[in-house]
Scaffold this active site. Structure first.
Site, PDB file in Angstrom:
ATOM      1  CG  MET A 192      -1.913  -1.204   1.169  1.00 14.51           C
ATOM      2  SD  MET A 192      -3.522  -0.859   1.945  1.00 14.51           S
ATOM      3  CE  MET A 192      -3.018  -0.466   3.610  1.00 14.51           C
ATOM      4  CG  HIS A 206       8.224   0.223   6.218  1.00 13.46           C
ATOM      5  ND1 HIS A 206       8.484  -1.128   6.177  1.00 13.46           N
ATOM      6  CD2 HIS A 206       6.894   0.336   6.493  1.00 13.46           C
ATOM      7  CE1 HIS A 206       7.395  -1.797   6.438  1.00 13.46           C
ATOM      8  NE2 HIS A 206       6.403  -0.942   6.617  1.00 13.46           N
ATOM      9  N   GLY A 265      10.839  -2.767   5.634  1.00 13.01           N
ATOM     10  CA  GLY A 265      10.089  -4.025   5.581  1.00 13.01           C
ATOM     11  C   GLY A 265       9.695  -4.354   4.148  1.00 13.01           C
ATOM     12  CG  HIS A 266       6.806  -1.924   2.183  1.00 15.24           C
ATOM     13  ND1 HIS A 266       6.736  -0.834   3.011  1.00 15.24           N
ATOM     14  CD2 HIS A 266       5.553  -2.450   2.160  1.00 15.24           C
ATOM     15  CE1 HIS A 266       5.497  -0.696   3.468  1.00 15.24           C
ATOM     16  NE2 HIS A 266       4.755  -1.671   2.969  1.00 15.24           N
ATOM     17  N   GLY A 318       4.834  -9.777   4.281  1.00 16.60           N
ATOM     18  CA  GLY A 318       5.566  -9.665   5.532  1.00 16.60           C
ATOM     19  C   GLY A 318       4.885 -10.445   6.641  1.00 16.60           C
ATOM     20  CD  GLN A 319       6.846 -13.820  11.459  1.00 18.37           C
ATOM     21  OE1 GLN A 319       7.961 -14.188  11.077  1.00 18.37           O
ATOM     22  NE2 GLN A 319       6.534 -13.720  12.739  1.00 18.37           N
ATOM     23  CE  LYS A 320       3.652  -4.115  10.221  1.00 17.33           C
ATOM     24  NZ  LYS A 320       2.224  -3.775  10.476  1.00 17.33           N
ATOM     25  CB  SER A 353       3.810  -0.326  10.912  1.00 18.74           C
ATOM     26  OG  SER A 353       2.521   0.112  10.491  1.00 18.74           O
ATOM     27  CB  SER A 354       2.846   2.605   6.279  1.00 16.61           C
ATOM     28  OG  SER A 354       3.561   1.802   5.364  1.00 16.61           O
TER      29      SER A 354
END
Lengths: 279, 279
Positions: free
Chosen positions: A30, A34, A36-37, A147-149, A185-186
């Protein structure tokens, strides 16, 4: 790097890649990217001949009182980051391109969505599954990266892929954290300075239960109570849920035998953060 | 001709065909094949390098009080007929192969299913869309063939294909009729001799309204009333619905301006027959 907003155009490009025998990796996002992406994009670049990143704030996965309109966006920075990561094509359609007039088909996922985030976000996974199914049909990826998040999202999507016989390999990539262990997280930009200081306690609580489990504590109620105690120390934090559940079925466990996911969602003011660990 | 029951095996075969650049046509059926099905197969053979016919009585599209268990089946005859029509592969999975334990994802179609058959068969199109989506993902057809007899089914599926961005060309083939104009249907075998004699009145009624329309009558209520009169002449016939509707949206019309579908469903005893014409 190609930047494409039209479904027809990206379908054509991906179809050409396919006919040349190239493999395609998809990283659905989305935006407001960051690290993570970026870790997903890097894995995709490593595994595939071509990598597509979608950047689309998907309205159908937000509830009427959720943060769709204020969800953070920065297309300029995102495109630079995607380019730097080696992405071949950024797909950033408009809402009208994805959901034209008369749109009316959705994925209806099942019991996996009755747990964890599904309880407090009715309709969320229906929107997630629908948009990911559309991306899969448009891009025809060999591999897709999540992502595992968003652990429940991954489990729900993996079940959709299996149930609908989609020929896509699903990859769940580790959570990337700040130096103080807050999961990236965004939505972290929503946090006030004080909330930001308290937020790492989510992972601290998860870590402590991991240690308790390693030390022999397998009673889910005891572990959950400990997490509750730690987070309740912060007056601005309001627990949405703490779940100790089967990794595959997401059903709540009373005793941990063969692994588990410990997942939580906590409000800091108007910002809802999630985190989890796998045992 | 290949006869395959395993999803893994047919996926492999179709994937091989694709990688050789061959086009694939799919004819989804519930078996008990008649000349209507055969006309679909023949069109598919003409248009494509390879043709797959699925034969699967799909439980998820039958309501709890409908005829799933007694739906007519004759796999031996079906396989002969498919072979004769030039089909390359018959796919006849078990229910367990299509809906394994833990299965939980369905297509949730929209407003198009609130009209006509959708009204009296809640959940029917959810099951139809789900199984067809699965077949599309398994077979990856270029072209798929459906009969106009199930006109609403075609409109609903076509919308699903559009909404989910499925790369499949949808073909709606003309209704095939007996010499007395009864539309062919696997369910016609349920009819008693008397019911069978009365059943062609459905098409007679539709034809009469077509003539009335050609003669200038565009008032839907008048046309519907005439159909009702004709069918009510048969004491064993019970009208489920008569609909005069927009061809694309299926919304009821009061006056016919730019074409219409006239569709009906009528019970003869325990057998529900459908028919339609396009104006």
């Amino acid at each position: 790097m190609n930047i494409v907003t039209s479904i027809e155009k990206i379908s054509q490009i991906c179809s050409d890649w396919r006919s040349q025998g190239m493999t395609i990796g998809l990283v659905p996002t989305m935006g407001f990217l960051h690290r993570g992406h970026m870790s997903l994009a890097e894995a995709a670049v490593k595994d595939n001949d071509k990598v597509v990143m979608s950047i689309f704030v998907n309205p159908t996965q937000f509830g009427p009182n959720e943060d769709f309109s204020r969800y953070p966006r920065d297309m300029g920075a995102d495109i630079k980051a995607a380019y730097k990561a080696g992405v071949d094509l950024v797909f950033c359609p408009t809402v009208e391109e994805m959901y034209p007039e008369g749109y009316q088909n959705y994925v209806e996922p099942g019991s996996l969505t009755t747990y964890l985030c599904g309880k407090s976000r009715p309709g969320h996974f229906r929107g997630v599954c629908t948009v990911v199914l559309k991306f899969f049909n448009i891009v025809t990826p060999d591999n897709a990266y999540f992502g595992q998040k968003d652990y429940q999202q991954f489990v729900v999507l993996k079940r959709m892929v299996k149930d609908f016989n989609l020929p896509v390999n699903m990859h769940c990539m580790p959570i990337i954290r700040e130096s103080d262990h807050l999961a990236l997280s965004s939505r972290n930009v929503y946090l006030t300075a004080e909330q930001r200081q308290a937020a790492p306690k989510l992972f601290a609580a998860l870590s402590e239960t991991r240690q308790m489990y390693a030390d022999g504590e397998d009673n889910a109620a005891v572990l959950e109570q400990r997490i509750r105690e730690i987070i309740s120390g912060y007056p601005d934090a309001r627990i949405d849920y703490i779940a100790i559940a089967d990794k595959d079925t997401l059903e709540p466990l009373t005793n941990i035998k063969n692994g588990a996911v410990i997942a939580l969602a906590v409000w800091f003011g108007n910002t809802r953060l999630i985190d989890n660990i796998l045992l």
